[in-house]
Scaffold this active site. Structure first.
Site, short mmCIF file in Angstrom:
data_model
loop_
_atom_site.label_atom_id
_atom_site.label_comp_id
_atom_site.label_asym_id
_atom_site.label_seq_id
_atom_site.Cartn_x
_atom_site.Cartn_y
_atom_site.Cartn_z
N HIS A 69 -10.60 -42.73 -12.94
CA HIS A 69 -9.89 -42.50 -11.63
C HIS A 69 -9.48 -40.92 -11.33
CE1 HIS A 69 -8.50 -46.81 -10.35
NE2 HIS A 69 -9.69 -46.80 -11.26
N ASP A 70 -9.52 -40.19 -12.47
CA ASP A 70 -9.43 -38.52 -12.48
C ASP A 70 -10.52 -38.12 -11.73
OD1 ASP A 70 -8.39 -36.01 -12.01
OD2 ASP A 70 -9.01 -35.53 -14.07
N GLY A 75 -12.79 -34.78 -8.30
CA GLY A 75 -13.48 -33.97 -9.75
C GLY A 75 -12.33 -34.31 -10.90
N ASP A 77 -10.15 -32.97 -12.52
CA ASP A 77 -9.35 -31.87 -12.55
C ASP A 77 -7.75 -32.38 -12.78
OD1 ASP A 77 -8.53 -33.45 -10.27
OD2 ASP A 77 -8.58 -31.60 -8.97
N SER A 79 -5.84 -34.25 -11.06
CA SER A 79 -5.25 -34.16 -9.90
C SER A 79 -4.45 -35.73 -9.79
CB SER A 79 -6.33 -34.51 -8.57
OG SER A 79 -7.26 -35.19 -8.96
N HIS A 199 -14.65 -52.72 -19.06
CA HIS A 199 -13.77 -53.88 -18.60
C HIS A 199 -13.75 -54.88 -19.64
CE1 HIS A 199 -13.94 -53.06 -14.02
NE2 HIS A 199 -13.19 -52.07 -14.63
N ASP A 246 -11.32 -59.29 -20.68
CA ASP A 246 -12.16 -60.00 -21.61
C ASP A 246 -11.31 -61.00 -22.38
OD1 ASP A 246 -13.81 -60.60 -23.61
OD2 ASP A 246 -13.95 -59.19 -24.49
N THR A 249 -12.43 -60.92 -26.78
CA THR A 249 -11.86 -59.86 -27.60
C THR A 249 -11.14 -59.06 -26.70
OG1 THR A 249 -14.18 -58.72 -27.64
CG2 THR A 249 -13.66 -60.13 -29.28
N ASP A 254 -16.03 -53.35 -26.29
CA ASP A 254 -17.49 -53.67 -26.98
C ASP A 254 -18.29 -54.25 -26.01
OD1 ASP A 254 -16.36 -56.14 -26.45
OD2 ASP A 254 -15.79 -56.73 -28.54
C1 HEM Z 1 -17.62 -50.26 -11.30
C2 HEM Z 1 -16.45 -50.03 -10.42
C3 HEM Z 1 -15.17 -50.46 -11.05
C4 HEM Z 1 -14.21 -51.29 -10.05
C5 HEM Z 1 -14.45 -51.91 -8.67
C6 HEM Z 1 -13.05 -51.30 -11.22
C7 HEM Z 1 -11.93 -51.92 -10.72
C8 HEM Z 1 -10.96 -52.24 -11.52
C9 HEM Z 1 -9.87 -52.84 -11.25
C10 HEM Z 1 -9.49 -53.64 -9.93
C11 HEM Z 1 -9.02 -53.09 -12.25
C12 HEM Z 1 -7.53 -53.97 -12.56
C13 HEM Z 1 -6.62 -52.95 -12.01
C14 HEM Z 1 -5.18 -53.77 -11.99
O1 HEM Z 1 -5.05 -54.78 -11.36
O2 HEM Z 1 -4.10 -53.04 -12.07
C15 HEM Z 1 -9.53 -52.18 -13.47
C16 HEM Z 1 -9.15 -52.22 -14.39
C17 HEM Z 1 -9.75 -51.23 -15.63
N1 HEM Z 1 -10.87 -50.69 -15.37
FE1 HEM Z 1 -11.99 -50.48 -13.80
N2 HEM Z 1 -13.31 -50.46 -11.98
C18 HEM Z 1 -14.57 -50.21 -12.10
C19 HEM Z 1 -15.04 -49.14 -13.22
C20 HEM Z 1 -14.40 -48.83 -14.08
C21 HEM Z 1 -14.94 -47.79 -14.98
C22 HEM Z 1 -16.18 -46.72 -14.73
C23 HEM Z 1 -14.16 -47.56 -16.00
C24 HEM Z 1 -13.98 -46.57 -17.06
C25 HEM Z 1 -15.08 -45.95 -17.66
C26 HEM Z 1 -13.17 -48.44 -15.78
C27 HEM Z 1 -12.08 -48.85 -16.62
C28 HEM Z 1 -11.15 -49.89 -16.54
C29 HEM Z 1 -10.19 -50.19 -17.44
C30 HEM Z 1 -10.02 -49.71 -19.11
C31 HEM Z 1 -9.30 -51.13 -16.63
C32 HEM Z 1 -8.00 -51.88 -17.37
C33 HEM Z 1 -6.76 -50.92 -17.40
C34 HEM Z 1 -5.61 -51.14 -17.86
O3 HEM Z 1 -5.59 -52.23 -18.55
O4 HEM Z 1 -4.55 -50.50 -17.79
N3 HEM Z 1 -13.26 -49.49 -14.67
N4 HEM Z 1 -10.86 -51.79 -12.88
#
Ligand code: HEM
Ligand SMILES: *[C@@H]1O[C@H](CO)[C@@H](O)[C@H](O)[C@H]1NC(C)=O
Ligand SMILES: *[C@@H]1O[C@H](CO)[C@@H](O)[C@H](O)[C@H]1NC(C)=O
Ligand SMILES: *[C@@H]1O[C@H](CO)[C@@H](O)[C@H](O)[C@H]1NC(C)=O
Length: 327
Positions: A69-70, A75, A77, A79, A199, A246, A249, A254
């Protein structure tokens, strides 16, 4: 295929006009950037992340997401870390994809506090975010995602909530929209599929997926959908319940995410969308299979993502003293 994809990026850039297209991620960052100026820098960050993850693995998930998200908004940075002020009341962290959702800010603060003690004014908050995401990946994967994170980013001064929605992908995006969204940042379809493996840790709030995914006819395993309906319906204690991404796990970074995709047991429509094309489905199966392969690709893709639109010293870049405030 590769050539036509690059052409597609170029065309997208031309369509979006200069400024909107970030192009290829930065390659001027260096591994060991603080070796001379703050040799303990990376150890200090890892200690802060390690303390936090030992207490709550979910914070580690938050830190991995914080880098994403940063980097996708203005970019890499830092922010995303800026707090609201009188002059700037709606920074990125109050944007819809971030508010009541991002976590791990206190870990960045703790690391930065220790860094300012050890080597004041040297280590950027943007680098702390990148190191922390790397360390969280290492710890949550049982040390299998193990990669070097180049550094040398400077901290930005702009942070505007209205930049978040246009830059970050929506959880209801289809495959084409996801690919286009990543292409604007200089990342390709494979980077997108590989990074989505994040995810496999953390949680999502029911409000992030319930509408789309729990409707009849959605592309989801029926018994998984039933259990989600039950869980999301129980608002006796919290208004917007959270569910592990998940179910198998939940605290391990993983390849299980890809096995969940294959079984229709993922929360977001954007996760399920990875089966929309033959090419993407092939990447999903590849990551679901051989152990160790996805882990390596994930590290490489994280480094690539962490190079998006990096700022240098000068008008647009500084080393913040407090990660929550511009100097
Ligand atoms: C491909 C497009 C992506 C979409 C549409 C997306 C969307 C989301 C959404 C909606 C959540 C749940 C947030 C909530 O309800 O509070 C989430 C959680 C999460 N996302 Fe993504 N995401 C994407 C890609 C990524 C990428 C690239 C990463 C990191 C490399 C990432 C890492 C995570 C992680 C670790 C969580 C869990 C966060 C937590 O437990 O605090 N996501 N994502
Ligand atoms: C944030 O962006 C919006 C839309 O571009 C703009 O109207 C607003 O003035 C910006 N806020 C700040 C503090 O720059
Ligand atoms: C993806 O979504 C966009 C916007 O809603 C739509 O125009 C497009 O047709 C969709 N693509 C596919 C393959 O479903
Ligand atoms: C949701 O909860 C309400 C009241 O607690 C109940 O009547 C309803 O059957 C539940 N729905 C599902 C899908 O579990």
């Amino acid at each position: 295929m590769a050539a036509s994809f690059e052409l597609a990026i170029t065309v997208t850039c031309v369509l979006l006009l200069a400024g909107a297209c970030r192009g290829a991620p930065d390659t001027e960052l260096q591994v060991g950037y603080y070796q001379d100026t703050c040799p303990e820098a990376e150890d200090i960050v890892r200690a802060a992340v390690s303390d936090a993850v030992a207490e709550d693995a979910g914070i580690g998930a938050g830190l991995i997401r914080l880098l994403f998200h940063d980097c996708f908004v203005q970019g890499c940075d830092a922010s995303v870390l800026l707090d609201p002020t009188k002059k700037n009341p709606f920074p990125e962290k109050l944007g819809a994809p971030n508010v009541h959702s991002l976590r791990g800010f206190e870990v960045i603060d703790a690391a930065k506090f220790a860094l300012e003690d050890a080597c004041p004014g040297v280590v950027s908050c943007a680098d702390v975010v990148a190191f922390a995401a790397r360390d969280a990946s290492y710890l949550l994967s049982g040390y299998r995602v193990d990669f070097a994170m180049p550094a040398g980013r400077f901290d930005g001064r702009r942070s505007n909530a209205s930049d978040t929605v246009p830059s970050l992908p929506s959880p209801s995006a289809n495959f084409t929209q996801l690919v286009d969204n990543f292409a604007v940042q200089g990342l390709d379809a494979e980077d997108m599929v590989v990074l989505s493996g994040a995810h496999s840790v953390g949680h999502a709030r029911c409000s992030s997926f319930a509408g789309d995914r729990l409707r009849d006819g959605a592309d989801i395993d029926p018994s998984f959908a039933r259990s989600l309906r039950r869980r999301c319906n129980d608002t006796s204690e919290v208004e917007d319940p959270t569910v592990s991404q998940d179910p198998v796990t939940p605290a391990e970074l993983d390849g299980q995410f890809y096995r969940n995709v294959l079984k229709g047991r993922v929360l977001l429509a954007s996760d399920a969308a990875l089966m929309e094309t033959k090419e993407a489905a092939r990447m999903v199966r590849e990551s679901a299979g051989v152990s160790g392969r996805w882990e390596k690709k994930f590290g490489q893709a994280m480094v690539k993502m962490a190079g998006i639109e990096v700022k240098k010293a000068g008008r647009r870049g500084e080393i913040r003293t407090n990660c929550r405030l511009v100097n």
